[in-house]
Design a protein around this motif. Structure first.
Motif, short mmCIF file in Angstrom:
data_model
loop_
_atom_site.label_atom_id
_atom_site.label_comp_id
_atom_site.label_asym_id
_atom_site.label_seq_id
_atom_site.Cartn_x
_atom_site.Cartn_y
_atom_site.Cartn_z
N ALA A 78 0.34 24.44 -36.00
CA ALA A 78 0.67 24.33 -34.58
C ALA A 78 1.03 22.89 -34.22
N TYR A 79 1.80 22.76 -33.18
CA TYR A 79 2.25 21.43 -32.75
C TYR A 79 1.12 20.59 -32.15
N ILE A 80 0.05 21.24 -31.72
CA ILE A 80 -1.12 20.53 -31.20
C ILE A 80 -2.33 20.94 -32.03
N ASP A 81 -3.35 20.09 -32.03
CA ASP A 81 -4.57 20.40 -32.78
C ASP A 81 -5.38 21.41 -31.98
N LEU A 82 -5.41 22.64 -32.49
CA LEU A 82 -6.15 23.71 -31.80
C LEU A 82 -7.63 23.70 -32.14
N GLY A 83 -8.01 22.93 -33.12
CA GLY A 83 -9.41 22.87 -33.49
C GLY A 83 -9.91 24.14 -34.16
N VAL A 84 -9.00 24.92 -34.73
CA VAL A 84 -9.36 26.16 -35.41
C VAL A 84 -8.61 26.23 -36.74
N ASP A 85 -9.09 27.10 -37.61
CA ASP A 85 -8.39 27.38 -38.85
C ASP A 85 -7.28 28.37 -38.51
N GLU A 86 -6.03 27.90 -38.54
CA GLU A 86 -4.92 28.76 -38.13
C GLU A 86 -4.72 29.96 -39.03
N THR A 87 -5.16 29.88 -40.27
CA THR A 87 -5.02 31.05 -41.12
C THR A 87 -5.99 32.15 -40.69
N ALA A 88 -7.11 31.77 -40.10
CA ALA A 88 -8.08 32.74 -39.60
C ALA A 88 -7.74 33.16 -38.17
N ASP A 89 -7.10 32.28 -37.42
CA ASP A 89 -6.74 32.55 -36.02
C ASP A 89 -5.26 32.23 -35.78
N PRO A 90 -4.36 33.02 -36.39
CA PRO A 90 -2.94 32.74 -36.22
C PRO A 90 -2.43 33.12 -34.83
N GLY A 91 -1.21 32.72 -34.54
CA GLY A 91 -0.54 33.13 -33.30
C GLY A 91 -1.34 32.82 -32.07
N ILE A 92 -1.39 33.78 -31.17
CA ILE A 92 -2.05 33.58 -29.89
C ILE A 92 -3.56 33.44 -30.03
#
Length: 180
Positions: free
Chosen positions: A2-16
């Motif tokens: 993601a373009y911003i640091d979401l503070g999550v593992d994007e592979t576990a929490d992709p998309g929205i």
């Protein structure tokens, strides 16, 4: 990534999903809206409403929402994935009711511009048996998913190309909805 640091593992929490966790104060109302639009009382089936969400998302070129809501629609429609693919490719030739075809034309117009929804499109939907409530709900689904699509894509979130994660989530969404 993601373009911003979401503070999550994007592979576990992709998309929205990652975005909702990043800002739960905005995420919760968005999911409440999705719950009402896609699972609340309606004369349109849950599968039909998920199909509309997937169709609009495809028109908006949002891979995450197209694939996730396509999987959720397929899990709730007797015709499953083949019907979802037929509708996304060409709703006018898909084996769906004339009413749903007319409602999908309204959804497509809405995602382009509210001004593209014409009295003629509404009349065609009514002639095919659509109610005012169904027209209302389709316009709101298309408008909301256009917003969701832009939210997901404008922040560059992860959208897996493999259909497996979307299909794996479908039973949970079908059983428990968007607020669980």
């Amino acid at each position: 990534m993601a373009y911003i640091d979401l503070g999550v593992d994007e592979t576990a929490d992709p998309g929205i999903r990652g975005l909702l966790r990043y800002r739960p104060e905005t995420g919760r109302p968005l999911m409440e809206l999705a719950e009402v639009l896609l699972r609340g009382p309606s004369t349109l089936s849950r599968g039909e409403r998920e199909l509309i969400a997937s169709y609009v998302s495809g028109l908006n070129d949002c891979g995450y929402c197209t694939n996730s809501h396509g999987a959720f629609a397929a899990a709730q429609l007797d015709e499953g994935r083949p019907l979802v693919e037929q509708v996304r490719a060409d709703p006018s030739s898909a084996p769906i009711s004339d009413k749903l075809k007319a409602l999908l034309r309204i959804a497509a117009a809405t995602r382009n511009s509210g001004h593209d929804v014409t009295p003629d499109l509404i009349a065609q939907a009514r002639e095919a048996g659509a109610t005012d409530a169904e027209v209302h709900d389709v316009v709101l689904i298309a408008a909301a998913f256009s917003m969701f699509n832009r939210y997901v894509d404008a922040l560059g979130t992860l959208a897996p190309e493999d259909p497996a994660p979307y299909e794996a989530a479908a039973p949970r969404i079908v059983e428990n909805g968007y607020l669980a």
